[in-house]
Design a protein around this motif. Sequence first.
Motif, PDB file in Angstrom:
ATOM      1  N   LYS A  85       0.832  -1.188   0.000  1.00 29.14           N
ATOM      2  CA  LYS A  85       0.000   0.000   0.000  1.00 29.14           C
ATOM      3  C   LYS A  85       0.875   1.249   0.000  1.00 29.14           C
ATOM      4  CE  LYS A  85      -3.733   2.389   2.238  1.00 29.14           C
ATOM      5  NZ  LYS A  85      -4.369   2.741   3.488  1.00 29.14           N
ATOM      6  N   GLN A  86       1.905   1.190   0.821  1.00 34.71           N
ATOM      7  CA  GLN A  86       2.840   2.301   0.916  1.00 34.71           C
ATOM      8  C   GLN A  86       3.433   2.596  -0.457  1.00 34.71           C
ATOM      9  OE1 GLN A  86       3.149   3.640   3.818  1.00 34.71           O
ATOM     10  NE2 GLN A  86       4.715   5.135   3.337  1.00 34.71           N
ATOM     11  N   ARG A  87       3.775   1.502  -1.145  1.00 38.61           N
ATOM     12  CA  ARG A  87       4.439   1.637  -2.439  1.00 38.61           C
ATOM     13  C   ARG A  87       3.444   2.104  -3.504  1.00 38.61           C
ATOM     14  NH1 ARG A  87       7.451  -3.521  -5.027  1.00 38.61           N
ATOM     15  NH2 ARG A  87       7.819  -2.638  -7.110  1.00 38.61           N
ATOM     16  N   LEU A  88       2.268   1.469  -3.513  1.00 36.70           N
ATOM     17  CA  LEU A  88       1.287   1.801  -4.555  1.00 36.70           C
ATOM     18  C   LEU A  88       0.768   3.220  -4.382  1.00 36.70           C
ATOM     19  CD1 LEU A  88      -0.770  -1.477  -5.056  1.00 36.70           C
ATOM     20  CD2 LEU A  88       1.113  -0.544  -6.398  1.00 36.70           C
ATOM     21  N   ARG A  89       0.667   3.649  -3.139  1.00 40.22           N
ATOM     22  CA  ARG A  89       0.168   4.991  -2.908  1.00 40.22           C
ATOM     23  C   ARG A  89       1.024   6.017  -3.642  1.00 40.22           C
ATOM     24  NH1 ARG A  89      -1.893   6.762   2.816  1.00 40.22           N
ATOM     25  NH2 ARG A  89       0.099   5.953   3.524  1.00 40.22           N
ATOM     26  N   ALA A 116      -9.204   3.913  -2.599  1.00 40.31           N
ATOM     27  CA  ALA A 116      -9.111   2.650  -1.879  1.00 40.31           C
ATOM     28  C   ALA A 116      -8.309   1.674  -2.732  1.00 40.31           C
ATOM     29  CB  ALA A 116     -10.504   2.099  -1.616  1.00 40.31           C
ATOM     30  N   LEU A 117      -7.375   1.020  -2.099  1.00 42.00           N
ATOM     31  CA  LEU A 117      -6.537   0.101  -2.857  1.00 42.00           C
ATOM     32  C   LEU A 117      -7.016  -1.319  -2.625  1.00 42.00           C
ATOM     33  CD1 LEU A 117      -3.137   1.727  -1.954  1.00 42.00           C
ATOM     34  CD2 LEU A 117      -4.319   1.839  -4.140  1.00 42.00           C
ATOM     35  N   GLU A 118      -6.961  -2.112  -3.632  1.00 45.40           N
ATOM     36  CA  GLU A 118      -7.387  -3.491  -3.486  1.00 45.40           C
ATOM     37  C   GLU A 118      -6.296  -4.241  -2.727  1.00 45.40           C
ATOM     38  OE1 GLU A 118      -9.108  -7.305  -4.216  1.00 45.40           O
ATOM     39  OE2 GLU A 118      -7.118  -6.785  -4.929  1.00 45.40           O
ATOM     40  N   ALA A 123      -0.887  -6.587  -1.739  1.00 41.37           N
ATOM     41  CA  ALA A 123      -0.076  -7.695  -1.261  1.00 41.37           C
ATOM     42  C   ALA A 123       0.932  -8.113  -2.316  1.00 41.37           C
ATOM     43  CB  ALA A 123      -0.976  -8.866  -0.872  1.00 41.37           C
ATOM     44  N   ALA A 124       0.476  -8.204  -3.533  1.00 46.02           N
ATOM     45  CA  ALA A 124       1.359  -8.627  -4.611  1.00 46.02           C
ATOM     46  C   ALA A 124       2.485  -7.609  -4.805  1.00 46.02           C
ATOM     47  CB  ALA A 124       0.559  -8.796  -5.900  1.00 46.02           C
ATOM     48  N   ALA A 125       2.104  -6.334  -4.762  1.00 43.76           N
ATOM     49  CA  ALA A 125       3.104  -5.287  -4.960  1.00 43.76           C
ATOM     50  C   ALA A 125       4.083  -5.241  -3.794  1.00 43.76           C
ATOM     51  CB  ALA A 125       2.416  -3.933  -5.102  1.00 43.76           C
ATOM     52  N   PRO A 189     -11.358 -12.736  -3.026  1.00 48.19           N
ATOM     53  CA  PRO A 189     -11.305 -11.325  -2.645  1.00 48.19           C
ATOM     54  C   PRO A 189     -11.863 -11.092  -1.253  1.00 48.19           C
ATOM     55  CG  PRO A 189     -13.087 -11.689  -4.180  1.00 48.19           C
ATOM     56  CD  PRO A 189     -12.340 -12.981  -4.092  1.00 48.19           C
ATOM     57  N   PRO A 190     -11.445 -10.017  -0.626  1.00 47.50           N
ATOM     58  CA  PRO A 190     -11.943  -9.717   0.727  1.00 47.50           C
ATOM     59  C   PRO A 190     -13.421  -9.358   0.692  1.00 47.50           C
ATOM     60  CG  PRO A 190     -10.665  -7.885  -0.142  1.00 47.50           C
ATOM     61  CD  PRO A 190     -10.521  -9.007  -1.121  1.00 47.50           C
TER      62      PRO A 190
END
Lengths: 781, 781
Positions: A85-89, A116-118, A123-125, A189-190
């Motif tokens: 999330k940190q990275r994708l943001r 909102a990030l999936e 996780a993959a990123a 998916p969640p």
Amino acid sequence: MFQFLNRVLTEAPQSRVHASSFAHRCALRQAKRIVVKLGSAVVTRGDECGLALGRLASIVEQVAMLQNHGREMMIVTSGAVAFGKQRLRHEILLSQSVRQALQSGHNQPKDMSVPALEARACAAAGQSGLMALYEAMFSQYSTCTAQVLVTNLDFHDDEKRQNLHSTLQELLRMNIVPIINTNDAVVPPPEHNSDLHGVISIKDNDSLAARLAVEMKADLLIALSDVEGLYNNPPGTDDAKLIDIFYPGDQHSITFGTKSRVGLGGMEAKVCFKLSNMLKTSKPQFSSEWVKAALWALQGGTSVVIANGTNPKVTGHVITDIVEGKKLGTFFSETKPAGPSVEEQTEMARSSGRILASLQAEKRSEIICRLADLLTEKTEEILAANKLDLEVASSSGRLPSAMLKRLSLSVAKINSLSIGLRQIATSAQNSAGRVLRRTRVAHNLELEQITVPIGVVLVIFEARPDCLPQVSALAIASGNALLLKGGKEAANTNHVLLQLTQEALSMHGLREAVQMVSTREEVEGLCRLDKMIDLIIPRGSFQLVQDIKRAAKGIPVLGHSEGVCHVYVDADASADKVIGIVRDSKCEYPAACNAMETLLIHRDILRTPLFDQIIDMLRTERVRIHAGPRFASYLTFSPSEAKSLRTEYNDLECCVEVVDSMQEAVEHIHKYGSSHTDVIITENAKTAEQFLQQLDSACVFWNASSRFADGYRFGLGAEVGISTARIHARGPVGIEGLLTTKWVLRGDGHTVADFSEQGTQTYLHESLPLEQKEILQRDSS
Amino acid sequence: MFQFLNRVLTEAPQSRVHASSFAHRCALRQAKRIVVKLGSAVVTRGDECGLALGRLASIVEQVAMLQNHGREMMIVTSGAVAFGKQRLRHEILLSQSVRQALQSGHNQPKDMSVPALEARACAAAGQSGLMALYEAMFSQYSTCTAQVLVTNLDFHDDEKRQNLHSTLQELLRMNIVPIINTNDAVVPPPEHNSDLHGVISIKDNDSLAARLAVEMKADLLIALSDVEGLYNNPPGTDDAKLIDIFYPGDQHSITFGTKSRVGLGGMEAKVCFKLSNMLKTSKPQFSSEWVKAALWALQGGTSVVIANGTNPKVTGHVITDIVEGKKLGTFFSETKPAGPSVEEQTEMARSSGRILASLQAEKRSEIICRLADLLTEKTEEILAANKLDLEVASSSGRLPSAMLKRLSLSVAKINSLSIGLRQIATSAQNSAGRVLRRTRVAHNLELEQITVPIGVVLVIFEARPDCLPQVSALAIASGNALLLKGGKEAANTNHVLLQLTQEALSMHGLREAVQMVSTREEVEGLCRLDKMIDLIIPRGSFQLVQDIKRAAKGIPVLGHSEGVCHVYVDADASADKVIGIVRDSKCEYPAACNAMETLLIHRDILRTPLFDQIIDMLRTERVRIHAGPRFASYLTFSPSEAKSLRTEYNDLECCVEVVDSMQEAVEHIHKYGSSHTDVIITENAKTAEQFLQQLDSACVFWNASSRFADGYRFGLGAEVGISTARIHARGPVGIEGLLTTKWVLRGDGHTVADFSEQGTQTYLHESLPLEQKEILQRDSS
């Protein structure tokens, strides 16, 4: 089924005293294969979705160290989502702003909020970055890591399971730490309404860790999250206590174990139903998840400890502490702990102690006299146990001869012990319940201050088993409950003596008022019971006292800190007295805390024959002299210079220093002394009185050996200890060290408002005589 | 030259009390540009040449947080050598074994030792890894980093220096944290005989950090290493103390500052010569290096704090603590701190206190009477100062009206204060120096136990300025030295009152016996002075007491922990008394610690009119009722259920619970109470006596309001405080709470050996009357 704990406990020699919850913990020291599960709360930093780097680094350090010491460590980790999330943001913000710049061209304020990030994409990123971080960290400890991504579904396929098993086995064989995470990209998916945080919780890898631990036949699963463990009641309520050892068999209607197994599904459901009350106020979903996982692992033969991995005070050593058997979190055990825990012992002691305190003084004396009788009646039994201890001690050869001497009992010793107890029994008449002050506050409003016991006292003693009945008698006389922790070198003797003490107490149904905790129970753990223990008295070496003072948090400790005692030889000293007192103070028993450590000599003495006499005497007695800087400067060839003027040598050594005057001696002692015991030798009464007056040590002596600083020699009867504290009790402490006071006010409907300016009452505050009331009280009791 | 500290201190309003070393520290809060230097000891892990990851991570966390809060942070780091060594070792081992395998082909045991590695090669190999690690860590906090490699030589070339300057300036402008290291690959080789560790030390980047900080006009350079700071004497010796603020101008023969600057080289040499004694026993080369660097930076206008970055207790917040102005390490300041530090104040207080204690009681009374006179003489002055405080308080509007009332003084208040002081003066005659026990130990060997002052007492009080003369009088009466810390809302009033107190003390030359520490000095810092302060007395809110108990490490605290007081209404209670006492206990002053919090009602009362009367009265008084679980179960429509039975409401609220018997009431109180004050209302004397006897609270009352638990109402005269501790003093504490005892033994050359079996003496242990001696003592003094 591999039952690690059962095996260890079966092999362990039976402990003499009840403390098997402690034995449980100790068994963990033998765990070889360990799975450490890091919950998302441990890996991530609170609300900000980054990683808790410091925490992670110290966990890596502990795992690497345990691995390097021959354990087989596996990590089940969360955190890829947070890392991703940190990275994708960043990426999204970047692409957003580029997009906005392209689309609008205006200089409008940009909407910098992140969509909102999936979670699975995050996780993959994050996975690669997380692994790189683990690898970089572990490489610092020369430890190799391997990445393993699995899903719970992999366990359902036998072939996959076996493949996974052999992969992990091979990694462990090669001394590599497998780092296991869910393969989030391929899981469902969640749930729709969950935010990213909820996702982390739901996807938390409790069940994965449990399955893996069982599959790999791990001895221990350490599950770290942000809860302390399992509570007996909803945390935050009045009666909530952290459960030390959780034995699922304690839950009624559930049979559990190797002999009569029930289906895992059913067991889970039932236990969780029973547990639901306990978990009411903590995060429900999360909690039941980890309890379920723990029970699963437990049934599979893996012991589980659930602990808080986010508490900054322990994070640095939470894993190593657990593996060392320290009491942290909740230990899920398939074996039922026998005997009460130390907390339960303390509670039993307190409630019996309250009854003891309310007994008439005569009855408390009776108990002590009975104990005195029992000691003489059962002398043979005591000596037999003592012989056992002595044999063990001498065969191991580890105890110094002085220690052996203190450990050994004899008929004579037991007899004098018995006589001492009878003296305590007599003094019991006049300890608790004594009226110290009586005041008529107003008409019909009378106030009394009376002595009462302190409550629950923990006495920690080494070697000397005769300490046990002595301390017990003091506690009984003063109406205190007692927890005893003796040295393991006297385990057999202490066991017999405790039985006799409890037998004596049972004449009034109070055997639980004196309890002995396991010799192996850690002092540190006991010192943490600050709500349950009111006073700690260490009786033993200076080191013991120091250790306990350091460990005791919030519990007062009655003990001497240091004994840097001085003898000052004044210009007007009588030569005979000097030689006698200095010899006695230093040589009579140099290891005692009241032995002289520094000899201060008035400058005028240096030129007299007395000086040579002193030095000759010290040489004859083989006392090694260290010169203070001033003294050294007077000598052509001086002995070794004292490293510090604040040294407690505790041996046939002392420091000698020169001072110009009594005043300078006082200043020296204030600066370098420990306020224990200090002596002046002089024939000048005025000088002496000034010295006695100005010095603020606990004991100040004139023309007498420092060795008189002792409860027996002071005539206090039995000695509780020596205190260098400035509050409560100071110097040698008799039974009054075990007493406090309470205020009793007897009125007739009095209110404070009655005494206001508009009120009808006025304060009288008349002192009343004490004697009269004592008779009254005896009648009423 | 940019003089950050001078600027801040000049702008700051002058503090009323001397504490400018504290003001120095506070100035650091305004530092904007900060260089953090990580010595190799901080970055690497002791002897093993890896990085101290946990330490590094928490340092990164602090730097990132400060950066994110708007400061400009730069890091000067070591560690590339260590990182590289770790990495190269693997490579070498690998290539060795391959080579051996190729060369020998034998299966001989391999020589796995690693050859000495060249430090510069290690540094080059480690640099990339180290930067990657920093980057990964900082990215967790969304903070960008930049790598900057420089050598000291770069600073000598003006062009290079300017280029470096503008690069760094640009990085800071872009909110990037520059991470600076020496470009080891291009510096001269290390000295021949140094091992790898020595190399790290020699190459340590102290001077680089100092040059950089000055070049970049940084406000503050925080240099973290493994030493605590600068000591006034070689660390480990008797008198070694950590210097809080080091002002180089204190060194004679060195003028230093903006006006008369001397050459840096000369200054360095002289200061280092002066300092050489201080540094004797610490690592000499390292120490002089960092002192030199600190002085260099200081002269360039950058303040420097040198602190320990390896202490696990503070590592997690060492940087933020320093920036928040906490007392950590040594602060090199170009401004001379005015006034004594709190440590110096404590020492002055102790030595004046010792003289005070040795004064005759009459003289101590004189001082107190003089203070009483001064209060009435200077009433106007006091009221003027008080008016100032009140104006500030009401204009800020932050003080609640109750607080304002406590803050405000009046002629009447000052008069009654003065009368109170005269009462204390009278009681001073009978406090310190009282003989409690006299024993004839043996012929010519007499023992006395006498009361003596405790030593140095720290009293922390809020709002009420009248507390100051009261507490001072109590301390003077008992011969104690006093440190006062008042609330800042009463700063002006306290200042005047302190001056009057010191004026009174000066009649015997003892003005320093009572000291006031800055209102801004942190309680936490004071609580750390455990070798200097003997007792802490917090007078104020429950929160204050709690905070201090938590912060006080090793210093006893006299104060009440909680006041969960109970009133139990027995079945045999008189209705009138119930209504009066319950109303008084709850409503007279609900914020007091002795107010009732839980009302326990005997079950039989429920069915009587008395029950309705109680509830009606509570409703009339607007007391909000919380029902205990048992009580709630009896009612159809119950009030809100009590969240906890252990609540101190401190307001017009209380819990009501039902019990079956007096016995159950006692059990309830033991379980949920705080042992403060508990009341029974009954007409049955037997029940009452049992209640009074069984309950182990500090105050137990029969048919009287709980509000009587108060030193004045008890007739103790002035009150030191209320204690719920079980040792020393318990309940309302009068002046005896400020007293301890000492033992005085007067002999004639007595030794312990005289009393052995072979000796000539025997113990008598006769009690002697106290009165006779008191007269004797008065004669001798």
